[in-house]
Design a protein around this motif. Structure first.
Motif, PDB file in Angstrom:
ATOM      1  N   GLY A   1     -44.289 -17.078   9.177  1.00  0.00           N
ATOM      2  CA  GLY A   1     -44.031 -17.725   7.894  1.00  0.00           C
ATOM      3  C   GLY A   1     -42.655 -18.359   7.838  1.00  0.00           C
ATOM      4  N   THR A   2     -41.639 -17.608   8.300  1.00  0.00           N
ATOM      5  CA  THR A   2     -40.270 -18.137   8.321  1.00  0.00           C
ATOM      6  C   THR A   2     -40.176 -19.338   9.252  1.00  0.00           C
ATOM      7  OG1 THR A   2     -39.393 -15.926   7.910  1.00  0.00           O
ATOM      8  CG2 THR A   2     -37.876 -17.556   8.804  1.00  0.00           C
ATOM      9  N   ARG A   3     -40.773 -19.207  10.428  1.00  0.00           N
ATOM     10  CA  ARG A   3     -40.759 -20.282  11.415  1.00  0.00           C
ATOM     11  C   ARG A   3     -41.392 -21.552  10.866  1.00  0.00           C
ATOM     12  NH1 ARG A   3     -45.045 -18.877  15.475  1.00  0.00           N
ATOM     13  NH2 ARG A   3     -46.275 -19.582  13.687  1.00  0.00           N
ATOM     14  N   ASP A   4     -42.576 -21.432  10.293  1.00  0.00           N
ATOM     15  CA  ASP A   4     -43.280 -22.612   9.788  1.00  0.00           C
ATOM     16  C   ASP A   4     -42.537 -23.245   8.631  1.00  0.00           C
ATOM     17  OD1 ASP A   4     -45.168 -22.113  11.701  1.00  0.00           O
ATOM     18  OD2 ASP A   4     -46.604 -21.176  10.332  1.00  0.00           O
ATOM     19  N   SER A   5     -41.917 -22.413   7.780  1.00  0.00           N
ATOM     20  CA  SER A   5     -41.151 -22.940   6.661  1.00  0.00           C
ATOM     21  C   SER A   5     -39.953 -23.753   7.146  1.00  0.00           C
ATOM     22  CB  SER A   5     -40.682 -21.795   5.765  1.00  0.00           C
ATOM     23  OG  SER A   5     -39.837 -22.263   4.735  1.00  0.00           O
ATOM     24  N   LEU A   6     -39.241 -23.236   8.161  1.00  0.00           N
ATOM     25  CA  LEU A   6     -38.078 -23.947   8.688  1.00  0.00           C
ATOM     26  C   LEU A   6     -38.491 -25.240   9.385  1.00  0.00           C
ATOM     27  CD1 LEU A   6     -35.969 -20.976  10.121  1.00  0.00           C
ATOM     28  CD2 LEU A   6     -35.581 -22.267   8.017  1.00  0.00           C
TER      29      LEU A   6
ATOM     30  N   GLU B   1     -41.180 -27.036   8.785  1.00  0.00           N
ATOM     31  CA  GLU B   1     -41.605 -27.981   7.741  1.00  0.00           C
ATOM     32  C   GLU B   1     -40.391 -28.593   7.046  1.00  0.00           C
ATOM     33  OE1 GLU B   1     -44.352 -28.078   3.677  1.00  0.00           O
ATOM     34  OE2 GLU B   1     -43.927 -26.183   4.697  1.00  0.00           O
ATOM     35  N   ASN B   2     -39.387 -27.754   6.773  1.00  0.00           N
ATOM     36  CA  ASN B   2     -38.177 -28.254   6.124  1.00  0.00           C
ATOM     37  C   ASN B   2     -37.462 -29.249   7.021  1.00  0.00           C
ATOM     38  OD1 ASN B   2     -36.237 -28.503   4.186  1.00  0.00           O
ATOM     39  ND2 ASN B   2     -35.789 -26.333   4.042  1.00  0.00           N
TER      40      ASN B   2
ATOM     41  N   ASP C   1     -38.735 -34.461  -1.374  1.00  0.00           N
ATOM     42  CA  ASP C   1     -38.764 -33.865  -0.035  1.00  0.00           C
ATOM     43  C   ASP C   1     -37.513 -33.056   0.240  1.00  0.00           C
ATOM     44  OD1 ASP C   1     -41.194 -34.903   0.390  1.00  0.00           O
ATOM     45  OD2 ASP C   1     -40.564 -36.523   1.715  1.00  0.00           O
ATOM     46  N   THR C   2     -36.387 -33.571  -0.180  1.00  0.00           N
ATOM     47  CA  THR C   2     -35.129 -32.846   0.011  1.00  0.00           C
ATOM     48  C   THR C   2     -34.501 -32.618  -1.352  1.00  0.00           C
ATOM     49  OG1 THR C   2     -34.002 -34.950   0.325  1.00  0.00           O
ATOM     50  CG2 THR C   2     -34.688 -33.783   2.298  1.00  0.00           C
ATOM     51  N   ARG C   3     -34.152 -31.388  -1.623  1.00  0.00           N
ATOM     52  CA  ARG C   3     -33.547 -31.048  -2.904  1.00  0.00           C
ATOM     53  C   ARG C   3     -32.072 -30.702  -2.713  1.00  0.00           C
ATOM     54  NH1 ARG C   3     -38.736 -28.946  -2.889  1.00  0.00           N
ATOM     55  NH2 ARG C   3     -40.050 -29.573  -4.630  1.00  0.00           N
ATOM     56  N   LEU C   4     -31.379 -31.451  -1.894  1.00  0.00           N
ATOM     57  CA  LEU C   4     -29.972 -31.199  -1.646  1.00  0.00           C
ATOM     58  C   LEU C   4     -29.138 -31.811  -2.763  1.00  0.00           C
ATOM     59  CD1 LEU C   4     -29.615 -31.952   2.176  1.00  0.00           C
ATOM     60  CD2 LEU C   4     -29.909 -29.751   1.071  1.00  0.00           C
ATOM     61  N   PRO C   5     -28.167 -31.073  -3.291  1.00  0.00           N
ATOM     62  CA  PRO C   5     -27.258 -31.661  -4.284  1.00  0.00           C
ATOM     63  C   PRO C   5     -26.469 -32.816  -3.672  1.00  0.00           C
ATOM     64  CG  PRO C   5     -27.076 -29.251  -4.223  1.00  0.00           C
ATOM     65  CD  PRO C   5     -27.914 -29.656  -3.048  1.00  0.00           C
ATOM     66  N   ASP C   6     -26.051 -33.753  -4.526  1.00  0.00           N
ATOM     67  CA  ASP C   6     -25.328 -34.925  -4.024  1.00  0.00           C
ATOM     68  C   ASP C   6     -24.056 -34.544  -3.287  1.00  0.00           C
ATOM     69  OD1 ASP C   6     -27.189 -36.708  -4.854  1.00  0.00           O
ATOM     70  OD2 ASP C   6     -26.150 -37.324  -6.686  1.00  0.00           O
ATOM     71  N   PHE C   7     -23.335 -33.522  -3.791  1.00  0.00           N
ATOM     72  CA  PHE C   7     -22.073 -33.166  -3.142  1.00  0.00           C
ATOM     73  C   PHE C   7     -22.326 -32.597  -1.748  1.00  0.00           C
ATOM     74  CE2 PHE C   7     -23.251 -29.193  -5.209  1.00  0.00           C
ATOM     75  CZ  PHE C   7     -22.906 -28.233  -4.271  1.00  0.00           C
TER      76      PHE C   7
ATOM     77  N   SER D   1     -31.968 -23.694   3.658  1.00  0.00           N
ATOM     78  CA  SER D   1     -33.284 -23.093   3.823  1.00  0.00           C
ATOM     79  C   SER D   1     -33.199 -21.695   4.418  1.00  0.00           C
ATOM     80  CB  SER D   1     -34.150 -23.994   4.723  1.00  0.00           C
ATOM     81  OG  SER D   1     -35.418 -23.434   4.930  1.00  0.00           O
ATOM     82  N   VAL D   2     -32.353 -21.516   5.436  1.00  0.00           N
ATOM     83  CA  VAL D   2     -32.207 -20.200   6.064  1.00  0.00           C
ATOM     84  C   VAL D   2     -31.664 -19.181   5.068  1.00  0.00           C
ATOM     85  CG1 VAL D   2     -30.879 -18.915   7.785  1.00  0.00           C
ATOM     86  CG2 VAL D   2     -32.011 -21.047   8.427  1.00  0.00           C
TER      87      VAL D   2
END
Length: 392
Positions: free
Chosen positions: A209-214, A216-217, A316-322, A352-353
């Motif tokens: 599960g962890t592997r597939d999540s990483l 996919e991310n 797809d990516t929820r990274l903050p602008d900063f 993600s990790v």
């Protein structure tokens, strides 16, 4: 008598613990992996872009091969030829044009046709009296010093770009080799990407599960970065270059490329280029052109980012602008042009990790509190895979 499951666990070292042989093999795996990475270092950029091309266009290749009756070699060749015509050839032509324009601009600065001291004096004369007095109070009217500091930094940059024309012949062989490596690698990854991806996926020493999540991310971040960054950058740079060319501004191609490059940076973006140009045009009394630059910069070039990026990237990516800003700048500083992909990818995987770690820790604390087994999504996926592999 031990069950087959127990025997398998014992063979894998699950019940008897790690042995010297297990540790030795782990060290061998790490060591040979580092050696392979060192071996690939001279062609790191070529390998990176080959992998990125495969991630972006392997689904298209698979669909095309399916429509062509499973002829994967032909489908891969068509996609690769399209990439060369759409990306590689225009990039080479653009690089040649930039070198030529930078050379011409550098010669004008060296001959005095473009005088930064005179430009700053014109801007100062156009300032309101209070602001002009404030500038003079802080000693910012030493135009000889400004010419030396600001002008020398620009001319040195242009000289570096122009100097590339002298080293093209020397570096042509390395460039051709790197391009060949990229295209050769892209071909096999486009054709057999699913098989290689499955090999990497099953080799990672992580819970499924962890592997597939990483994974996919990782794929989402690479695709979102290329779609949202490269496409937006190309469109903004193209619009900016056309605008400056129509207005007769010197070095329009270079400014357009720089606007495309600075569009990688959130918040500031292309304004780093067109805002100073607009200020200069206002200062020299060309208010019509200045107003056009401001209007186009805000409502056309600027709106491209607001309209296209959400469509291309979505959520797809929820990274903050900063985070994107810091990761992009740091990536560019450490890895050069490749850093605009590497930086955001590392930042996304970092988040993600740690999210996986937070979920696991929260699940453990909840389990300790209630006395009931609480599973994270990754552990639940692992349990499902185990149940499928060992049905009762």
């Amino acid at each position: 008598m031990n069950s087959p499951r127990s025997d398998a666990q014992d063979d894998a070292g699950g019940e008897r613990g790690l042995t010297a042989e297990d540790i030795g093999f782990a060290v061998l795996v790490v060591g040979i992996s580092l050696a392979a990475a060192y071996l690939l270092a001279p062609y790191f950029g070529a390998v990176l872009w080959g992998v990125v091309a495969a991630i972006m266009f392997q689904p298209l290749t698979a669909k095309l091969a399916e429509r062509m009756g499973g002829r994967k070699n032909l489908a891969t060749s068509i996609v690769l030829l399209g990439l060369v015509l759409l990306f590689v050839v225009p990039t080479i032509l653009l690089g040649i044009s930039i070198v030529n324009e930078a050379t011409a601009l550098y010669q004008k600065i060296s001959s005095g046709q473009i005088d930064f001291g005179r430009i700053f004096q014109q801007i100062l004369n156009a300032l309101p009296v209070r602001l002009r007095n404030l500038v003079e109070e802080y000693g910012l009217t030493d135009f000889d010093n400004i010419r030396r500091q600001f002008g020398s930094s620009i001319t040195s940059g242009l000289q570096t770009v122009a100097g590339r024309a002298l080293t093209v012949g020397q570096g042509a062989l390395s460039f051709i080799a790197a391009l060949g490596v990229m295209l050769y690698l892209s071909y096999f990854l486009l054709r057999d990407g699913d098989r290689y991806g499955e090999m990497v996926r099953t080799s990672m020493p992580l819970h499924p599960g962890t592997r597939d999540s990483l994974i996919e991310n990782f794929l989402l971040v690479v695709r979102a970065t290329m779609r949202g960054t490269v496409v937006v950058g190309v469109v903004q740079g193209l619009l900016g270059g056309i605008l400056f060319s129509v207005l007769g501004i010197e070095g329009a191609l270079i400014w357009g490329v720089l606007m495309g490059f600075f569009s990688l940076l959130p918040a500031v973006g292309t304004g780093i280029i067109w805002v100073p140009v607009a200020i200069y045009l206002f200062a020299v009394g060309d208010t019509g052109k200045a107003a056009i630059v401001v209007f186009c910069g805000v409502f056309i070039i600027g709106m491209v980012d607001n309209i296209l990026r959400p469509i291309l990237v979505g959520r797809d990516t929820r990274l903050p602008d900063f985070v994107v800003l810091i990761a992009t700048l740091s990536g560019l500083e450490l890895f050069g042009l490749n850093g605009f992909i590497i930086g955001p990818v590392i930042a996304a995987l970092f988040i993600s990790v740690w999210n996986q770690h937070r979920h696991r820790r929260s699940a453990k604390l909840e389990s300790d509190r209630t006395g009931l087994p609480v599973q994270t999504p990754a552990l639940a996926a692992h349990a499902v895979e185990e149940a499928s592999a060992h049905p009762s």
